[in-house]
Every structure is written in structure tokens, then in C-alpha cells.
Enzyme design. Structure first.
Site, short mmCIF file in Angstrom:
data_model
loop_
_atom_site.label_atom_id
_atom_site.label_comp_id
_atom_site.label_asym_id
_atom_site.label_seq_id
_atom_site.Cartn_x
_atom_site.Cartn_y
_atom_site.Cartn_z
N HIS A 149 -18.53 17.23 1.13
CA HIS A 149 -18.96 16.14 0.26
C HIS A 149 -20.07 16.65 -0.65
CE1 HIS A 149 -21.88 15.80 3.65
NE2 HIS A 149 -22.73 15.51 2.68
N HIS A 193 -18.14 10.01 4.82
CA HIS A 193 -18.35 9.93 3.37
C HIS A 193 -17.68 11.12 2.70
CE1 HIS A 193 -21.51 12.58 4.70
NE2 HIS A 193 -22.22 12.58 3.60
N HIS A 242 -27.08 18.02 -3.28
CA HIS A 242 -26.50 19.09 -2.48
C HIS A 242 -24.99 19.01 -2.45
CE1 HIS A 242 -26.69 15.92 0.71
NE2 HIS A 242 -25.57 16.48 1.14
N HIS A 266 -28.98 13.13 11.21
CA HIS A 266 -29.15 11.96 10.35
C HIS A 266 -28.97 10.68 11.15
CE1 HIS A 266 -29.19 14.30 6.72
NE2 HIS A 266 -27.93 14.66 6.78
N TYR A 299 -30.39 21.47 5.69
CA TYR A 299 -30.44 21.60 4.24
C TYR A 299 -31.18 22.90 3.91
CZ TYR A 299 -29.23 16.62 3.69
OH TYR A 299 -28.62 15.40 3.73
N GLU A 340 -25.80 22.14 2.16
CA GLU A 340 -25.93 21.59 3.51
C GLU A 340 -24.87 22.18 4.41
OE1 GLU A 340 -26.21 17.19 5.65
OE2 GLU A 340 -24.80 17.48 4.00
#
Length: 310
Positions: free
Chosen positions: A154, A201, A216, A248, A257, A267
Site C-alpha cells: 500500500h 487497506h 511512504h 499500529h 518505518y 515501510e
């Protein structure tokens, strides 16, 4: 779940300040597979377990950042329909001919309200992952080099007009909202996470005054142990780390990161739950709890996360 319309993230093209330095980073440290170079000087990569020819492209430029982010769609008929739907919605589109990118078919490019260029395409040459299609092996030498992510997962993009971006992606492109962070006054969204399938996502956006910024690109690993190994590889190679290893709250993914030599954040990511389009209510984080959403153990909203982009 039937996969129609927009299928998944397909490619990202980023700008680097020194091409060969960027190649060394993404090929030797991150462990992407170099698949070609074109007449424009661009260098093409894929993750070892991806079957299409490329998913990540480097271009040398005077400033770092993102040129465009592309999604693969089901077929040419879908590409044509989405092009027409975008135009009917009032979005100007451009047809990029097949062959402009190596081993990639015709693309539909358009600018979204945040100032980013998004592309759709239906065709890209399949080169396989080296495991074979009959009695396949479980891994190859490419899966052992560097961090070795399995796919481009992503991107998080920063820019203005997140509400308009959300409308475009949900009303025209068929995405749905999975999670969001509210603005401090609770009246809108400062950040959104969108999916076109049942990944947690496929793209995310955060409100930012400057248009077209890259936060990112994310590369998928399969286990927490692989994320920790990625951290070891970054340390050995003196790769500057931004945040992590940590977990997260948003998406429940595990992460590190870090920055490439040009200052583009990337990431290494694993995990996350699996939502479905019939989940009608997005998970919501209030702004005062954004820190827990970013870094669940420390509940810390790292300053660089909000301010450092390319």
C-alpha cells in the site's frame, strides 16, 4: 469474495536523487528483484513473490517523492468503464499508451484532489515468482536476499482535500472506508484508510497543506519475526529508521518505518485484520488518541510521522 473492478495496488514510481544508490538500497538491502531498465533511464523492480513484471520503479530526479501510484483492474473492459466513470464524475483522464512502461499495457492516469497522480491498468506481463506453476517450491534464492518482502502492499499519501479524495475513491473506484482518524474538532477526517478488497487497506491519505506528497510506500512481510529481521538488516546497513519495530493501533499491523538514501520513507509491514465490504461502519480514532493508533505500545504520535514527507 469475488474480485472485480479495481483489484489491488499494482505499481509505484518514485524519484531518487542518485539512481545507482537507490538501486543498491532497494535491490540489496530491501531485497527487491531488478527486472529491467528502459530508455528513459528508469529501473524496474518487483517483490520476489509477485508474478507481474514490475511493481516499483525508480527515476532519478532533482527532488525525491512520488510520480504516480497505480492499481491493477480486472480487464480492459473494466479499465474502459472506470475511465468513462471518472470522466462522468468530472475527472480529466489521460491515456498512457502500452509500452510507455516496460511490459505494461495501456494506463489511465488522472489527478485526484490531493494533487497525486493515480493510474489504472489491466495488463502487465507475468514473469512468475520463480517457484513454478506445477509442483511449485515454497521459496527461491530471491526470497533470501535482503529484507525480501512478498509484495508492494500500500501507500500513504499526504495532501489536501481528503474528504474529496474519499468521495472519489468510494463513489467511483469502488473502494470502501476501513478506518479513519477524526480532526481535532471531530467534524471531519484527518486521515483515512481505504480498501478495494479484504486487505485492511490498499491506500491511505492524510490531510496536509502541500499537494502530492509521499509519506511512504509499504512492503509486505509475512511474520513479526521477519519484521524484526528487517530491523537487523537496516541496522547492519546503517539505514536510518524513523519508527519501530512496533505495532499500529490503526490496522493492527506491525511495522518499521525507515528512509531510503534520497529521503523517501518506506515501510516493512505485516499483519492487520481482514475487513469486508459489507462492514458498514469504519473504525474511528479520535485525534487525541491518534498516538495510540500510530504506535500502540507507546501511545506516541511521533512528530516525524506528521511532518516529514517527500
Amino acid at each position: 469474495m469475488a474480485m472485480t473492478g479495481v483489484l489491488r495496488p499494482g505499481h509505484a514510481q518514485i524519484r531518487v536523487l542518485d539512481l545507482e544508490e537507490g538501486v543498491r538500497h532497494y535491490r540489496d538491502i530491501l531485497g527487491l528483484v531488478e527486472t529491467g531498465r528502459d530508455a528513459q533511464g528508469r529501473v524496474y523492480f518487483k517483490c520476489w513473490d509477485e508474478r507481474d513484471h514490475n511493481s516499483f520503479i525508480l527515476r532519478q530526479a532533482d527532488c525525491a517523492g512520488l510520480d504516480f501510484f497505480g492499481f491493477k483492474v480486472l480487464d480492459t473492459a473494466t479499465l474502459n468503464k472506470l475511465d468513462a466513470d471518472l470522466q462522468a464524475y468530472g475527472v480529466k483522464t489521460e491515456r498512457i499508451p502500452a509500452g510507455d512502461m516496460l511490459e505494461t499495457g495501456e494506463r489511465v492516469r488522472f489527478e485526484i484532489p490531493s494533487g497525486h497522480l493515480i493510474e489504472l491498468y489491466a495488463e502487465k506481463t507475468s514473469v512468475g515468482n520463480g517457484c513454478g506453476l506445477v509442483n511449485p517450491v515454497a521459496w527461491t534464492a530471491d526470497s533470501e536476499r535482503g529484507i525480501a518482502p512478498v509484495r508492494l502492499d500500500h501507500a500513504l499519501l499526504y495532501g489536501p482535500n481528503v474528504a474529496a479524495v474519499q468521495k472519489l475513491f468510494t463513489e467511483v473506484l469502488g473502494f470502501y472506508l476501513v478506518e479513519r482518524v477524526l480532526t481535532p474538532d471531530g467534524a471531519g477526517n484527518v486521515a483515512i484508510w481505504l480498501s478495494c478488497g479484504h486487505k485492511v487497506h490498499d491506500i491511505a491519505f492524510a490531510e496536509y497543506p502541500e499537494p502530492g506528497k509521499l509519506h511512504h510506500c509499504s512492503f509486505l512481510l509475512e511474520t513479526w519475526e521477519e519484521v524484526l529481521r528487517a530491523g537487523d538488516i537496516m541496522s547492519v546497513n546503517k539505514t536510518p529508521v524513523d519508527i519501530g519495530p512496533t505495532r499500529h493501533g490503526v490496522t493492527r499491523g506491525c511495522t518499521i518505518y525507515a528512509w531510503d538514501p534520497s529521503g523517501n520513507r518506506f515501510e516493512t509491514f505485516m499483519g492487520g485484520y481482514q475487513p469486508y465490504p459489507d462492514y458498514k461502519e469504519a473504525l474511528t480514532w479520535t485525534f487525541d488518541n491518534f498516538g495510540q493508533g500510530l504506535d500502540y505500545p507507546q501511545r506516541k504520535l511521533h512528530e516525524t510521522f506528521l511532518t516529514v514527507v517527500s
